[in-house]
Design a protein around this motif. Structure first.
Motif, mmCIF file in Angstrom:
data_model
loop_
_atom_site.group_PDB
_atom_site.id
_atom_site.type_symbol
_atom_site.label_atom_id
_atom_site.label_comp_id
_atom_site.label_asym_id
_atom_site.label_seq_id
_atom_site.Cartn_x
_atom_site.Cartn_y
_atom_site.Cartn_z
ATOM 1 N N CYS A 26 0.797 -1.238 0.000
ATOM 2 C CA CYS A 26 0.000 0.000 0.000
ATOM 3 C C CYS A 26 0.823 1.278 0.000
ATOM 4 N N HIS A 27 2.135 1.162 -0.122
ATOM 5 C CA HIS A 27 2.909 2.401 -0.214
ATOM 6 C C HIS A 27 4.239 2.126 -0.902
ATOM 7 N N ASN A 28 4.378 2.626 -2.108
ATOM 8 C CA ASN A 28 5.564 2.292 -2.879
ATOM 9 C C ASN A 28 5.882 3.422 -3.850
ATOM 10 N N HIS A 29 7.153 3.820 -3.832
ATOM 11 C CA HIS A 29 7.628 4.806 -4.814
ATOM 12 C C HIS A 29 8.204 3.989 -5.964
ATOM 13 N N ALA A 30 7.411 3.826 -6.999
ATOM 14 C CA ALA A 30 7.685 2.757 -7.957
ATOM 15 C C ALA A 30 7.958 3.202 -9.383
ATOM 16 N N SER A 34 -1.299 10.801 -3.281
ATOM 17 C CA SER A 34 0.051 10.482 -2.812
ATOM 18 C C SER A 34 0.177 10.927 -1.368
ATOM 19 N N GLU A 35 1.167 10.420 -0.678
ATOM 20 C CA GLU A 35 1.381 10.816 0.707
ATOM 21 C C GLU A 35 1.673 12.323 0.757
ATOM 22 N N HIS A 36 0.882 13.036 1.550
ATOM 23 C CA HIS A 36 1.135 14.454 1.792
ATOM 24 C C HIS A 36 1.999 14.514 3.049
ATOM 25 N N THR A 94 -0.165 7.134 5.958
ATOM 26 C CA THR A 94 0.996 6.379 5.526
ATOM 27 C C THR A 94 2.047 6.398 6.631
ATOM 28 N N HIS A 95 2.544 5.235 6.979
ATOM 29 C CA HIS A 95 3.520 4.948 8.043
ATOM 30 C C HIS A 95 2.844 4.836 9.414
ATOM 31 N N CYS A 96 2.245 5.941 9.888
ATOM 32 C CA CYS A 96 1.523 5.898 11.172
ATOM 33 C C CYS A 96 2.367 5.159 12.208
ATOM 34 N N SER A 110 5.384 -0.821 2.158
ATOM 35 C CA SER A 110 6.842 -1.006 2.267
ATOM 36 C C SER A 110 7.598 0.311 2.221
ATOM 37 N N ASP A 111 7.003 1.309 1.533
ATOM 38 C CA ASP A 111 7.697 2.580 1.312
ATOM 39 C C ASP A 111 8.951 2.390 0.462
ATOM 40 N N PHE A 112 9.006 1.360 -0.369
ATOM 41 C CA PHE A 112 10.143 1.254 -1.274
ATOM 42 C C PHE A 112 10.282 2.582 -2.024
HETATM 43 ZN ZN LIG Z 1 6.849 7.292 1.006
#
Ligand SMILES: [Zn+2]
Length: 577
Positions: free
Chosen positions: A108-112, A330-332, A415-417, A477-479
């Motif tokens: 649910c979170h990836n810079h891809a 996107s994550e703010h 995101t992350h929390c 994952s926040d890749f």
């Molecule tokens: Zn991120």
């Protein structure tokens, strides 16, 4: 059944002749059975999988041994004899021989964008724990400098400051050895800190007397001299200096396509079948799909121009189809980074002088206005908040927006929390927020946990606390900051033990079944897609992963080593060993 029919039925979604995609999905695999012609053709399955240990992540039938697929969806689950009855002319049959099958994993979170992996200098290992030397970083960048015009940037990626064999911080003097004529930067894989050489600092007009801007720092050594490390918003001044390689629009599009196609192959290699993308080139993404090179499903999280045009034109979250759908924003960013120790804490970081509580990167007023505007547009809000201060700020802004403009089932995404407390958990539950926590960090980043200490780690990546509160915590994952391997993620969630053998916050351990749910169904819920994916349930998309060993019975410290035998998306094999 004919070979031709089999090929067609399994390759319709991804196209034929794709490199890296199995050209021969099921037929010829061990245990292929003979088809029976007993049932009318319209009810025949395209594929039946028999004799498997299937963990469905569906509470109505959590454990089955067989299932059937038709037109890219699961149509039945049950016992091997029950599913065998759905075999007709043209049905492919796979005898799983007691291998384990789980739903496709959802990140649910990836810079891809994938372009960094393909085209840039990588000074660290994107996928696994690997220690490097500072000399190797300097060597790689020197080689790049030799082919780069003076004055242009030389950049390195995927640096991890706690995976350095030299056991010290990278600094400005190291990077001065790369070049005195080029601005040189090494980007931490966490994405919030970078390390610069003297030339870069000089070109940006930054010296030891330059004050820190709001939301960032120019770090100094014990003598007050700049040490080259620059955090969060302070990097903007450096971004504006120097030149970078430029590309024509055609070249850019081609690079973006190639990057996406490349990273898609990496995702399915690890069993990841759905990914929430942080922005990226939406046009390139559609072209990659049209070419049959998109192997995973995308929840596209818009920012910048795309988000603005969504708001302007009334396009809300959910628009799109099963392959590319507009999800949350996107994550703010509201604060700094966990791995780089810049997230906003309510108490000072242990052992740092002068006392430092991290970086808040957004004021409450600006955040309130942004969330209200997005929320009113029917778009799922998504904020990056690591520290308790930042999470509180997001909740305050969202509670305000809901009061002004109530919208049912909005599922604001956090995101992350990362660092929670009882009050935050209560408020997360009350507004129906959907957190996407770090996945691989418990294993990969255990070397960062001493910076926080056990007391804070007991409340960080708090899967146990959130699940117990009935909050559908999902995996993000926040890749590139974190590796996206779901096996590494599950191992860390279950053990809370890192690569170095150290255990942190054991109170947050969850069971294997819970970790599976976090990485599948909770991920589907995170993007309002739980009705179509996330479990092996009749009617849902046939996305699943075949594992060589049972994640429940293998040694918990070896979950990350389980072989991924096959990844299937919409009934098509997109990866096999
Ligand atoms: Zn991120």
């Amino acid at each position: 059944m004919s070979r031709r029919h089999s090929r067609r039925s399994f390759m319709t979604l991804t196209g034929a002749g794709i490199a890296g995609v199995a050209s021969w999905p099921w037929l010829g695999a061990p245990g292929v059975a003979k088809a029976q012609d007993a049932r009318p053709k319209t009810q025949d399955a395209d594929l039946v999988v028999l004799n498997a240990k299937v963990y469905t992540v569906d509470s109505l039938a959590p454990r089955v041994e067989a299932f059937a697929v038709k037109a890219g969806r699961f149509i039945a689950v049950g016992s091997t004899p029950e599913i065998r009855a759905l075999i007709g002319k043209g049905t492919q049959t796979f005898d799983a021989k007691q291998m384990t099958i789980v739903p496709g994993f959802i990140d649910c979170h990836n810079h891809a964008p994938g372009t960094t992996l393909l085209y840039n200098v990588l000074v660290g290992n994107p996928y696994e724990v690997e220690f490097v030397t500072i000399a190797s970083i300097v060597d790689k960048l020197r080689a790049k400098a030799r082919t780069t015009p003076p004055g242009d940037w030389v950049e390195g990626y995927f640096f991890d400051d706690t995976k350095v064999k030299d056991n010290r911080q990278l600094n400005v003097h190291d990077l001065d050895q790369v070049s005195k004529d080029h601005p040189v930067v090494v980007h931490h894989r966490g994405g919030h800190t970078s390390y610069y050489n003297s030339k870069a600092l000089e070109m940006a007009d930054i010296n030891k007397r330059t004050p820190n801007p709001a939301g960032g720092t120019f770090d100094r050594d014990e003598n007050g001299e700049l040490n080259g490390r620059v955090t969060d918003r302070a990097r903007a001044a450096l971004d504006r200096a120097g030149k970078r390689e430029t590309f024509t629009p055609e070249q850019t599009l081609q690079r973006n396509r190639d990057g996406l196609a490349y990273i898609s192959k990496q995702f399915v290699r690890y069993g990841v079948t759905s990914v929430h993308h942080q922005g990226g080139d939406l046009y390139a993404l559609q072209q990659v799909r049209a070419r049959g090179e998109l192997l995973h499903r995308v929840s596209y999280e818009a920012n910048g121009k795309v988000l603005e045009s969504m708001i302007d034109s009334g396009i809300s979250s959910g628009f799109g189809d099963e392959w590319i759908r507009l999800g949350a924003t996107s994550e703010h960013a509201v604060d700094g980074s966990f791995s780089e120790r810049t997230m906003a804490l309510s108490i000072p970081y242990p052992g740092i002088q002068p006392p430092y509580k991290g970086n808040v990167t957004e004021t409450q007023d600006v955040l309130n206005a942004w969330i209200e505007r997005v929320h009113r547009a029917g778009i799922q809000v998504n904020c990056h908040a690591n520290g308790d201060v930042a999470i509180e700020s997001v909740l305050t802004a969202f509670e305000r927006a809901q009061k002004l403009f109530p919208r049912a089932d909005a599922r604001p995404k956090i995101t992350h929390c990362t660092l929670v407390n009882d009050d935050l958990v209560r408020r997360i539950k009350a507004v129906g927020a959907v957190p996407a926590l770090f996945t691989s960090y418990a294993y990969y980043n255990s070397d960062k946990f001493p910076f926080y200490g056990e007391e804070l780690m007991k409340r960080s990546m708090a899967y146990r606390t959130l699940l117990d509160a009935g909050i559908p915590a999902a995996a993000g994952s926040d890749f590139s900051p974190g590796p996206f391997d779901p096996r590494m993620a599950i191992q860390g969630m279950v053990t809370r033990t890192g690569w170095d053998g150290k255990t942190w916050g054991a109170n947050q351990r969850i069971s294997v079944d819970e970790a599976l749910r976090v990485n599948t169904l909770n991920g589907a819920y995170n993007s309002h897609e739980e009705a179509i994916k996330g479990s092996i349930t009749p009617g849902k998309l046939a996305d699943f992963v075949v594992l060589a060993d049972d994640v429940h019975t293998v040694d918990k410290e070896k979950i990350k080593d389980i072989q991924i035998v096959r990844t299937v998306v919409g009934g098509s094999t997109v990866y096999e060993t």
